[in-house]
Design an enzyme around this catalytic site. Structure first.
Site, PDB file in Angstrom:
ATOM      1  N   CYS A  42      39.215  37.210  29.068  1.00 18.08           N
ATOM      2  CA  CYS A  42      39.985  36.634  27.981  1.00 18.08           C
ATOM      3  C   CYS A  42      41.221  37.508  27.722  1.00 18.08           C
ATOM      4  CB  CYS A  42      39.210  36.510  26.680  1.00 18.08           C
ATOM      5  SG  CYS A  42      37.767  35.453  26.803  1.00 18.08           S
ATOM      6  N   ARG A  71      43.230  37.294  33.307  1.00 20.25           N
ATOM      7  CA  ARG A  71      42.064  37.766  32.554  1.00 20.25           C
ATOM      8  C   ARG A  71      41.040  36.660  32.308  1.00 20.25           C
ATOM      9  NH1 ARG A  71      43.023  42.681  30.023  1.00 20.25           N
ATOM     10  NH2 ARG A  71      41.363  42.248  28.555  1.00 20.25           N
ATOM     11  N   TRP A  97      37.936  33.322  29.422  1.00 16.51           N
ATOM     12  CA  TRP A  97      36.931  33.428  30.484  1.00 16.51           C
ATOM     13  C   TRP A  97      35.607  33.193  29.779  1.00 16.51           C
ATOM     14  CZ3 TRP A  97      32.707  36.617  31.809  1.00 16.51           C
ATOM     15  CH2 TRP A  97      32.267  36.509  33.139  1.00 16.51           C
ATOM     16  N   ASN A 154      38.932  38.387  22.023  1.00 12.20           N
ATOM     17  CA  ASN A 154      38.471  38.830  23.341  1.00 12.20           C
ATOM     18  C   ASN A 154      37.323  39.786  23.097  1.00 12.20           C
ATOM     19  OD1 ASN A 154      38.232  39.800  25.985  1.00 12.20           O
ATOM     20  ND2 ASN A 154      39.810  41.349  25.665  1.00 12.20           N
ATOM     21  N   GLY A 155      36.164  39.501  23.723  1.00 16.15           N
ATOM     22  CA  GLY A 155      34.997  40.365  23.520  1.00 16.15           C
ATOM     23  C   GLY A 155      33.774  39.519  23.267  1.00 16.15           C
ATOM     24  N   GLU A 179      34.299  46.458  51.368  1.00 15.78           N
ATOM     25  CA  GLU A 179      35.499  45.972  50.694  1.00 15.78           C
ATOM     26  C   GLU A 179      36.112  44.800  51.476  1.00 15.78           C
ATOM     27  OE1 GLU A 179      36.550  46.089  47.914  1.00 15.78           O
ATOM     28  OE2 GLU A 179      38.650  45.502  47.995  1.00 15.78           O
ATOM     29  N   LYS A 228      36.564  41.018  49.951  1.00 20.44           N
ATOM     30  CA  LYS A 228      37.866  40.319  49.878  1.00 20.44           C
ATOM     31  C   LYS A 228      37.721  38.896  50.390  1.00 20.44           C
ATOM     32  CE  LYS A 228      39.443  42.150  47.753  1.00 20.44           C
ATOM     33  NZ  LYS A 228      39.393  43.143  46.822  1.00 20.44           N
ATOM     34  N   GLU A 230      35.358  36.622  47.991  1.00 21.02           N
ATOM     35  CA  GLU A 230      35.775  36.307  46.626  1.00 21.02           C
ATOM     36  C   GLU A 230      36.932  35.322  46.549  1.00 21.02           C
ATOM     37  OE1 GLU A 230      37.016  39.612  44.168  1.00 21.02           O
ATOM     38  OE2 GLU A 230      38.019  40.574  45.834  1.00 21.02           O
ATOM     39  N   HIS A 266      17.742  44.839  62.703  1.00 20.60           N
ATOM     40  CA  HIS A 266      16.500  45.009  61.937  1.00 20.60           C
ATOM     41  C   HIS A 266      16.250  43.824  61.019  1.00 20.60           C
ATOM     42  CE1 HIS A 266      15.820  48.999  63.498  1.00 20.60           C
ATOM     43  NE2 HIS A 266      17.102  49.258  63.297  1.00 20.60           N
ATOM     44  N   LYS A 294      40.097  39.286  36.034  1.00 16.76           N
ATOM     45  CA  LYS A 294      40.537  40.584  36.548  1.00 16.76           C
ATOM     46  C   LYS A 294      39.908  41.747  35.792  1.00 16.76           C
ATOM     47  CE  LYS A 294      43.524  43.113  38.967  1.00 16.76           C
ATOM     48  NZ  LYS A 294      43.222  43.227  40.391  1.00 16.76           N
TER      49      LYS A 294
END
Ligand code: F6R
Length: 613
Positions: A2, A27, A77, A103-104, A486, A490, A493, A509, A608
């Site tokens: 948010c 965000r 979000w 936001n929160g 990483e 990438k 996502e 294995h 983000k």
């Protein structure tokens, strides 16, 4: 997680809020909304599910929304309640005297909501935020004379985190704000002021800002800002001038921020290194960071989330190899609940691009509570983590807007490489000659990135191939094993292709049962000492008719006979080659996502800055 913005001044608040919301969209992009104070003090709210462009279209078509010089906005979000119009912010109190963007998370919202309902109040959304609007309004209604007091009394009842902007009916010249455990900054203009979750929301108007502290409330008008701390005492704090300029938060000629940020890496690497080497050796004196404390550490802990944690995996490998100090890498969300074993002569790093990640911040607070010396590796200088850590190493990568990190990961990894050399040199576990050679190679890494980025045409084929695939595996050994996580993240996502990273020798294995005709395996082979071992693993994949895309250096070209396609990296130091391979994969992921027609910068379900646990 948010983004919120408030504007007060002479400009058209609707335009200012929309432009701020576009800057904050990374965000969260489930829905957005604004509230404007019309003449006469009435507040108009407009909100819409979907991207900010949907809100902009709504505002354009709605002629009843009048010009105003004051307003608040939000990009969401979703946490509590589905992403729909009703759950979008702003939210209002029971009778509409108070309008809030938040936001929160309000953790005790269930009991607070029950109290409001018991008073006969009605709710119009499923969100935790709406309860705040009700609580503030309930306090305000007592005499309608003390909005700040109403805000302070209401948040005293709430548990959780908030960055809040509030409008009160009857106070058309003021935005009220409050902060706890969610970032909130005041931006100071001439005859205008801003409140926002992130500096990028007002960077095009002003670089002068001040981050609010936990417990603060602010009273913001066009000409004046008053800040009160948690005890209600008026503060007089110094303003800061942002290091970032307004162009750094723009896409420029690039098609998306991720592509821009990938291409910025030669420059951001140079910015990271500027002033951090002296006589061909690492030098952290300008950071006020004492390497000898690190050299004495029995164990180094590195705590972070997501890609920042992946950079820690690279750091672990290189610090252990060069300095022979054990490094424990921990996922922040697990670390804080596992009663971590830390001794007084240990040292802890937390790594966070945003400096606001809730789990990483909680981990830092635990580290401090245990009395462990610590430092934060962060990008955002004004962030909470940067303010709370004992020491700070800024990566200076500039604003990173694409949700999938690229330049920040590379810089986080590189600063750990530089620290590894510094510590190893201090401890005498590497020779003077090697320390200087490696430091020199680090300082020329940006040239290798530039060279690599000139040959990205050669990555188009694999990206095209991946567009139609359901899964991919990344394999590597040694240093390459530290970086394939990483590369795999990438791809998954931003393309939604299922992707996993495996130690090359571990595939057999169990996981190799998934390798059948044409299954994609991206093999990193930059570690010369392990070429032949990796080759055996590649052959195991080929024997099951998998498709192998190899990323290697010149020395490893001979492995290409056993692979379907090979990308040869420019000459670079052995320790840095895996980072270059990750940059290749950043670009492959970008190309694949774009080819699939997806939103490269804003992948679904993500945000983000993750300021909730
Ligand atoms: C992935 C990504 C995330 C972040 C993670 C931590 O591309 O960007 O995994 O690395 O959310 O964020 P920061 O570094 O801001 O703490």
């Amino acid at each position: 997680m948010c983004g919120i913005i408030g504007y007060i001044g002479q400009k058209d608040a609707r335009e200012e809020l929309l432009s701020g919301l576009y800057a904050l969209e990374y965000r969260g992009y489930d829905s957005s909304g604004i509230a404007l104070v019309a003449q006469g003090g009435l507040v108009t709210v407009r909100k819409k599910k979907g991207r900010i462009s949907e809100l902009e279209a709504l505002l354009k078509s709605d002629t009843s929304v009048k010009r105003s010089g004051i307003g608040i906005g939000h990009t969401r979000w979703a946490t509590h309640g589905a992403p729909n119009d009703a759950n979008s912010h702003p939210h209002r109190g029971n009778v509409g005297l108070v309008t809030v963007v938040h936001n929160g998370i309000i953790e005790n919202y269930v009991e607070l909501r029950a109290e409001c309902i018991a008073r006969g109040e009605e709710f119009s959304s499923e969100t935790d935020t709406e309860v705040l609007a009700h609580l503030i309004e309930f306090e305000f209604e007592k005499d309608r004379k003390d909005p700040l007091g109403a805000l302070q009394r209401a948040i005293a009842k709430a548990q959780g985190s908030w960055g809040l902007c509030v409008l009160f009916e009857g106070y058309p010249q003021t935005i009220f704000a409050a902060k706890k455990d969610s970032p909130l900054l005041i931006g100071f203009g001439k005859g205008e002021n801003y409140v926002a979750s992130d500096i990028t929301a007002f960077l095009s108007s002003t670089r002068e800002y001040l981050p609010l502290c936990d417990g603060d409330c602010a009273v913001v008008s066009a000409e004046n800002v008053e800040i009160y701390d948690a005890k209600g005492t008026l503060q007089n704090r110094e303003h800061t001038i942002a290091l970032w300029d307004k162009d750094s938060a723009q896409k420029g000629a690039y098609d998306c921020f991720m592509n821009k940020e990938i291409h910025e890496q030669p420059e951001t690497v140079n910015k990271l290194l500027k002033g951090r080497t002296k006589d061909s050796l690492p030098d952290f004196s300008a950071d006020g960071f004492d390497v000898s404390r690190l050299a004495k550490a029995e164990t180094i802990h590195i705590v972070a989330c997501g890609s920042a944690m992946h950079s820690a995996l690279y750091g672990k490998h290189i610090i252990e190899e060069l300095a022979r100090i054990p490094v424990k890498v921990e996922v922040a969300s697990e670390f804080r609940y596992e009663n971590p074993i830390m001794k007084e002569n240990d040292f802890a790093f937390v790594i966070s691009q945003s400096g606001e990640t809730a789990d990483t911040l909680a981990a830092l607070r635990l580290i401090k509570q245990r009395g462990i010396p610590n430092a934060a590796i962060v990008n955002v200088a004004a962030s909470t983590i940067a303010r709370e850590a004992d020491g700070v190493l800024l990566i200076k990568a500039g604003p990173e807007i694409a949700v999938a990190t690229t330049k920040a990961y590379t810089s986080q990894s590189l600063i750990l490489a530089l620290l590894a050399v510094a510590v190893a040199y201090k401890k005498g576990t590497i020779s003077d000659k090697y320390a200087r050679e490696f430091t020199h190679n680090i300082t020329t890494f940006s040239d290798s990135i530039s060279e690599m980025l000139e040959s990205t045409k050669k990555l188009e084929n694999i990206a095209k191939r991946l567009e139609n695939q359901h899964s991919a595996f990344f394999i590597g050994r040694g240093r390459d094993y530290a970086t394939i996580f990483e590369a795999s993240l990438k791809l998954k996502e931003i393309t939604y292709i299922h992707s996993e990273a495996y130690a090359a020798g571990e595939l057999k294995h169990g996981t190799i049962s998934l390798v059948t005709d044409d299954v994609n395996v991206i093999a990193f082979a930059t570690d010369k000492d392990l070429f032949d071992k990796t080759l055996s693993n590649i052959k195991e994949v080929k024997a099951r008719r998998g498709y192998v895309f190899l990323i290697t250096g010149k020395d490893g070209e001979y492995l290409s006979h056993s692979c379907d396609e090979t990308f040869v990296l420019p000459e670079v130091d052995d320790h840095l080659a895996p980072l270059l391979a990750v940059i290749c994969c950043q670009y492959i992921a970008y190309l694949t996502s774009k080819g699939m027609g997806l939103d490269v910068d804003k992948p679904r379900n993500l945000a983000k800055s993750v300021t909730v646990e």
